[in-house]
Motif scaffolding. Structure first.
Motif, PDB file in Angstrom:
ATOM      1  N   LEU A 163       0.830  -1.208   0.000  1.00 16.20           N
ATOM      2  CA  LEU A 163       0.000   0.000   0.000  1.00 16.20           C
ATOM      3  C   LEU A 163       0.865   1.259   0.000  1.00 16.20           C
ATOM      4  O   LEU A 163       0.547   2.246  -0.661  1.00 16.20           O
ATOM      5  CB  LEU A 163      -0.948  -0.008   1.198  1.00 16.20           C
ATOM      6  CG  LEU A 163      -2.076  -1.034   1.123  1.00 16.20           C
ATOM      7  CD1 LEU A 163      -2.805  -1.115   2.455  1.00 16.20           C
ATOM      8  CD2 LEU A 163      -3.032  -0.719  -0.012  1.00 16.20           C
ATOM      9  N   ARG A 164       1.961   1.227   0.745  1.00 17.96           N
ATOM     10  CA  ARG A 164       2.885   2.375   0.732  1.00 17.96           C
ATOM     11  C   ARG A 164       3.464   2.596  -0.666  1.00 17.96           C
ATOM     12  O   ARG A 164       3.577   3.728  -1.134  1.00 17.96           O
ATOM     13  CB  ARG A 164       4.010   2.160   1.727  1.00 17.96           C
ATOM     14  CG  ARG A 164       3.590   2.366   3.146  1.00 17.96           C
ATOM     15  CD  ARG A 164       4.784   2.261   4.073  1.00 17.96           C
ATOM     16  NE  ARG A 164       4.368   2.566   5.425  1.00 17.96           N
ATOM     17  CZ  ARG A 164       4.737   1.879   6.476  1.00 17.96           C
ATOM     18  NH1 ARG A 164       5.536   0.855   6.340  1.00 17.96           N
ATOM     19  NH2 ARG A 164       4.320   2.212   7.668  1.00 17.96           N
ATOM     20  N   SER A 167      -7.306   7.104  -6.192  1.00 21.76           N
ATOM     21  CA  SER A 167      -6.492   5.946  -5.793  1.00 21.76           C
ATOM     22  C   SER A 167      -5.980   6.131  -4.374  1.00 21.76           C
ATOM     23  O   SER A 167      -5.991   5.189  -3.565  1.00 21.76           O
ATOM     24  CB  SER A 167      -5.310   5.771  -6.744  1.00 21.76           C
ATOM     25  OG  SER A 167      -5.754   5.499  -8.039  1.00 21.76           O
ATOM     26  N   GLN A 168      -5.539   7.318  -4.048  1.00 25.09           N
ATOM     27  CA  GLN A 168      -5.035   7.567  -2.705  1.00 25.09           C
ATOM     28  C   GLN A 168      -6.159   7.481  -1.674  1.00 25.09           C
ATOM     29  O   GLN A 168      -5.955   6.994  -0.570  1.00 25.09           O
ATOM     30  CB  GLN A 168      -4.312   8.905  -2.652  1.00 25.09           C
ATOM     31  CG  GLN A 168      -2.999   8.866  -3.419  1.00 25.09           C
ATOM     32  CD  GLN A 168      -2.221  10.163  -3.349  1.00 25.09           C
ATOM     33  OE1 GLN A 168      -2.757  11.203  -2.988  1.00 25.09           O
ATOM     34  NE2 GLN A 168      -0.952  10.094  -3.691  1.00 25.09           N
ATOM     35  N   TRP A 207       0.843   4.091  -2.810  1.00 21.50           N
ATOM     36  CA  TRP A 207       0.640   5.499  -2.441  1.00 21.50           C
ATOM     37  C   TRP A 207       1.669   6.388  -3.134  1.00 21.50           C
ATOM     38  O   TRP A 207       1.336   7.431  -3.664  1.00 21.50           O
ATOM     39  CB  TRP A 207       0.746   5.646  -0.923  1.00 21.50           C
ATOM     40  CG  TRP A 207       0.614   7.062  -0.445  1.00 21.50           C
ATOM     41  CD1 TRP A 207       1.618   7.971  -0.273  1.00 21.50           C
ATOM     42  CD2 TRP A 207      -0.596   7.717  -0.107  1.00 21.50           C
ATOM     43  NE1 TRP A 207       1.116   9.156   0.183  1.00 21.50           N
ATOM     44  CE2 TRP A 207      -0.247   9.030   0.287  1.00 21.50           C
ATOM     45  CE3 TRP A 207      -1.930   7.337  -0.080  1.00 21.50           C
ATOM     46  CZ2 TRP A 207      -1.208   9.951   0.707  1.00 21.50           C
ATOM     47  CZ3 TRP A 207      -2.873   8.265   0.326  1.00 21.50           C
ATOM     48  CH2 TRP A 207      -2.507   9.556   0.709  1.00 21.50           C
ATOM     49  N   ARG A 208       2.910   5.947  -3.116  1.00 24.34           N
ATOM     50  CA  ARG A 208       3.984   6.744  -3.726  1.00 24.34           C
ATOM     51  C   ARG A 208       3.870   6.758  -5.252  1.00 24.34           C
ATOM     52  O   ARG A 208       4.207   7.737  -5.898  1.00 24.34           O
ATOM     53  CB  ARG A 208       5.336   6.197  -3.298  1.00 24.34           C
ATOM     54  CG  ARG A 208       5.614   6.477  -1.822  1.00 24.34           C
ATOM     55  CD  ARG A 208       6.985   5.983  -1.396  1.00 24.34           C
ATOM     56  NE  ARG A 208       7.149   6.165   0.039  1.00 24.34           N
ATOM     57  CZ  ARG A 208       7.170   5.186   0.921  1.00 24.34           C
ATOM     58  NH1 ARG A 208       7.070   3.938   0.538  1.00 24.34           N
ATOM     59  NH2 ARG A 208       7.315   5.451   2.204  1.00 24.34           N
ATOM     60  N   LEU A 221       2.732   7.521   5.179  1.00 22.26           N
ATOM     61  CA  LEU A 221       2.618   7.270   3.730  1.00 22.26           C
ATOM     62  C   LEU A 221       3.199   8.416   2.935  1.00 22.26           C
ATOM     63  O   LEU A 221       3.230   9.522   3.310  1.00 22.26           O
ATOM     64  CB  LEU A 221       1.153   7.065   3.338  1.00 22.26           C
ATOM     65  CG  LEU A 221       0.580   5.741   3.765  1.00 22.26           C
ATOM     66  CD1 LEU A 221      -0.901   5.696   3.413  1.00 22.26           C
ATOM     67  CD2 LEU A 221       1.263   4.593   3.086  1.00 22.26           C
ATOM     68  N   ILE A 261      -6.678   3.825  -0.916  1.00 22.40           N
ATOM     69  CA  ILE A 261      -5.604   3.316  -0.059  1.00 22.40           C
ATOM     70  C   ILE A 261      -5.839   3.762   1.381  1.00 22.40           C
ATOM     71  O   ILE A 261      -5.729   2.968   2.317  1.00 22.40           O
ATOM     72  CB  ILE A 261      -4.225   3.782  -0.579  1.00 22.40           C
ATOM     73  CG1 ILE A 261      -3.934   3.095  -1.916  1.00 22.40           C
ATOM     74  CG2 ILE A 261      -3.125   3.486   0.452  1.00 22.40           C
ATOM     75  CD1 ILE A 261      -2.768   3.689  -2.673  1.00 22.40           C
ATOM     76  N   LEU A 262      -6.203   5.016   1.575  1.00 20.70           N
ATOM     77  CA  LEU A 262      -6.494   5.504   2.927  1.00 20.70           C
ATOM     78  C   LEU A 262      -7.670   4.759   3.546  1.00 20.70           C
ATOM     79  O   LEU A 262      -7.670   4.458   4.741  1.00 20.70           O
ATOM     80  CB  LEU A 262      -6.780   7.007   2.908  1.00 20.70           C
ATOM     81  CG  LEU A 262      -5.568   7.912   2.702  1.00 20.70           C
ATOM     82  CD1 LEU A 262      -6.020   9.363   2.556  1.00 20.70           C
ATOM     83  CD2 LEU A 262      -4.586   7.761   3.835  1.00 20.70           C
ATOM     84  N   TYR A 277      -1.401   5.137   8.536  1.00 19.64           N
ATOM     85  CA  TYR A 277      -1.218   5.944   7.347  1.00 19.64           C
ATOM     86  C   TYR A 277      -0.464   7.237   7.609  1.00 19.64           C
ATOM     87  O   TYR A 277      -0.303   8.045   6.722  1.00 19.64           O
ATOM     88  CB  TYR A 277      -2.569   6.267   6.698  1.00 19.64           C
ATOM     89  CG  TYR A 277      -3.625   6.730   7.660  1.00 19.64           C
ATOM     90  CD1 TYR A 277      -3.697   8.046   8.044  1.00 19.64           C
ATOM     91  CD2 TYR A 277      -4.544   5.841   8.176  1.00 19.64           C
ATOM     92  CE1 TYR A 277      -4.660   8.467   8.938  1.00 19.64           C
ATOM     93  CE2 TYR A 277      -5.507   6.259   9.059  1.00 19.64           C
ATOM     94  CZ  TYR A 277      -5.558   7.574   9.424  1.00 19.64           C
ATOM     95  OH  TYR A 277      -6.511   7.980  10.314  1.00 19.64           O
ATOM     96  N   CYS A 292       1.014   6.291  -7.087  1.00 21.75           N
ATOM     97  CA  CYS A 292      -0.250   6.851  -7.597  1.00 21.75           C
ATOM     98  C   CYS A 292      -0.409   8.287  -7.146  1.00 21.75           C
ATOM     99  O   CYS A 292      -0.368   8.581  -5.967  1.00 21.75           O
ATOM    100  CB  CYS A 292      -1.436   6.047  -7.080  1.00 21.75           C
ATOM    101  SG  CYS A 292      -1.447   4.351  -7.625  1.00 21.75           S
ATOM    102  N   SER A 293      -0.607   9.156  -8.082  1.00 20.97           N
ATOM    103  CA  SER A 293      -0.835  10.546  -7.716  1.00 20.97           C
ATOM    104  C   SER A 293      -2.307  10.915  -7.825  1.00 20.97           C
ATOM    105  O   SER A 293      -2.710  12.001  -7.449  1.00 20.97           O
ATOM    106  CB  SER A 293       0.003  11.469  -8.610  1.00 20.97           C
ATOM    107  OG  SER A 293      -0.374  11.286  -9.958  1.00 20.97           O
TER     108      SER A 293
END
Length: 100
Positions: A14-15, A26-27, A18-19, A100, A30-31, A97, A21-22
Protein backbone atom coordinates in the motif's frame (compact mmCIF):
# COMPACT_ATOMS: atom_id res chain seq x y z
CA UNK A 1 -22.74 -9.87 -3.02
CA UNK A 2 -19.56 -11.76 -2.05
CA UNK A 3 -16.25 -10.53 -3.38
CA UNK A 4 -14.13 -12.77 -5.61
CA UNK A 5 -11.09 -14.40 -4.01
CA UNK A 6 -8.09 -12.08 -4.06
CA UNK A 7 -4.81 -11.50 -2.30
CA UNK A 8 -5.08 -8.44 -0.06
CA UNK A 9 -2.30 -5.86 -0.35
CA UNK A 10 0.07 -5.72 2.60
CA UNK A 11 1.03 -2.46 4.27
CA UNK A 12 4.33 -2.30 2.35
CA UNK A 13 2.48 -2.70 -0.96
CA UNK A 14 0.00 0.00 0.00
CA UNK A 15 2.89 2.37 0.73
CA UNK A 16 4.38 1.60 -2.68
CA UNK A 17 1.01 2.22 -4.35
CA UNK A 18 0.64 5.50 -2.44
CA UNK A 19 3.98 6.74 -3.73
CA UNK A 20 3.32 5.53 -7.27
CA UNK A 21 -0.25 6.85 -7.60
CA UNK A 22 -0.83 10.55 -7.72
CA UNK A 23 -4.53 10.30 -8.51
CA UNK A 24 -6.69 11.46 -5.61
CA UNK A 25 -9.20 8.62 -6.01
CA UNK A 26 -6.49 5.95 -5.79
CA UNK A 27 -5.03 7.57 -2.70
CA UNK A 28 -8.50 7.80 -1.11
CA UNK A 29 -8.98 4.06 -1.64
CA UNK A 30 -5.60 3.32 -0.06
CA UNK A 31 -6.49 5.50 2.93
CA UNK A 32 -9.82 3.72 3.26
CA UNK A 33 -8.12 0.31 3.34
CA UNK A 34 -5.70 1.54 6.01
CA UNK A 35 -8.54 3.11 7.98
CA UNK A 36 -10.41 -0.19 7.91
CA UNK A 37 -7.35 -2.06 9.18
CA UNK A 38 -6.90 0.46 11.98
CA UNK A 39 -10.56 0.02 12.94
CA UNK A 40 -9.99 -3.77 13.14
CA UNK A 41 -7.16 -3.19 15.61
CA UNK A 42 -9.33 -0.83 17.68
CA UNK A 43 -12.20 -3.34 17.76
CA UNK A 44 -9.84 -6.05 18.99
CA UNK A 45 -8.46 -3.71 21.65
CA UNK A 46 -12.03 -3.08 22.89
CA UNK A 47 -12.97 -6.77 22.72
CA UNK A 48 -10.12 -7.95 24.97
CA UNK A 49 -11.22 -6.26 28.23
CA UNK A 50 -14.82 -7.36 27.66
CA UNK A 51 -13.63 -10.93 27.23
CA UNK A 52 -11.46 -10.76 30.35
CA UNK A 53 -14.29 -9.28 32.44
CA UNK A 54 -16.75 -11.92 31.25
CA UNK A 55 -14.32 -14.73 32.07
CA UNK A 56 -13.61 -13.25 35.51
CA UNK A 57 -17.30 -12.71 36.38
CA UNK A 58 -18.98 -15.68 34.72
CA UNK A 59 -16.22 -18.05 33.69
CA UNK A 60 -16.03 -19.66 30.28
CA UNK A 61 -16.51 -17.93 27.00
CA UNK A 62 -19.30 -15.75 25.71
CA UNK A 63 -20.14 -17.43 22.39
CA UNK A 64 -20.80 -14.25 20.41
CA UNK A 65 -17.61 -12.66 21.68
CA UNK A 66 -15.61 -15.76 20.85
CA UNK A 67 -17.06 -15.76 17.31
CA UNK A 68 -16.08 -12.09 17.01
CA UNK A 69 -12.55 -12.90 18.21
CA UNK A 70 -12.16 -15.66 15.63
CA UNK A 71 -13.52 -13.46 12.82
CA UNK A 72 -11.21 -10.57 13.73
CA UNK A 73 -8.22 -12.89 14.02
CA UNK A 74 -8.91 -14.47 10.63
CA UNK A 75 -9.19 -11.07 9.00
CA UNK A 76 -5.99 -9.81 10.64
CA UNK A 77 -4.12 -12.88 9.41
CA UNK A 78 -5.63 -12.49 5.93
CA UNK A 79 -4.41 -8.93 5.51
CA UNK A 80 -1.01 -9.54 7.09
CA UNK A 81 -1.54 -7.62 10.32
CA UNK A 82 -0.95 -10.77 12.34
CA UNK A 83 1.31 -13.56 11.06
CA UNK A 84 0.48 -16.31 13.52
CA UNK A 85 -3.01 -17.54 14.33
CA UNK A 86 -1.67 -18.81 17.64
CA UNK A 87 -0.72 -15.29 18.76
CA UNK A 88 -2.53 -14.40 21.96
CA UNK A 89 -2.17 -10.65 22.01
CA UNK A 90 -2.72 -8.20 19.19
CA UNK A 91 0.03 -5.89 17.99
CA UNK A 92 -0.11 -2.39 19.44
CA UNK A 93 -2.58 -0.03 17.81
CA UNK A 94 -0.78 2.45 15.63
CA UNK A 95 -1.98 4.85 12.95
CA UNK A 96 -1.21 3.02 9.72
CA UNK A 97 -1.22 5.94 7.35
CA UNK A 98 0.81 8.66 9.09
CA UNK A 99 4.01 7.77 7.25
CA UNK A 100 2.62 7.27 3.73
Amino acid sequence: MPLPDHTPPWKRELRELWRACSQADSQRLILEILHYRNVLAQIEAMRLPIDRAWKADVGGQLVGLECLRVLLQQERVRVGIMDDIGGSSPPPIEPMYEDL
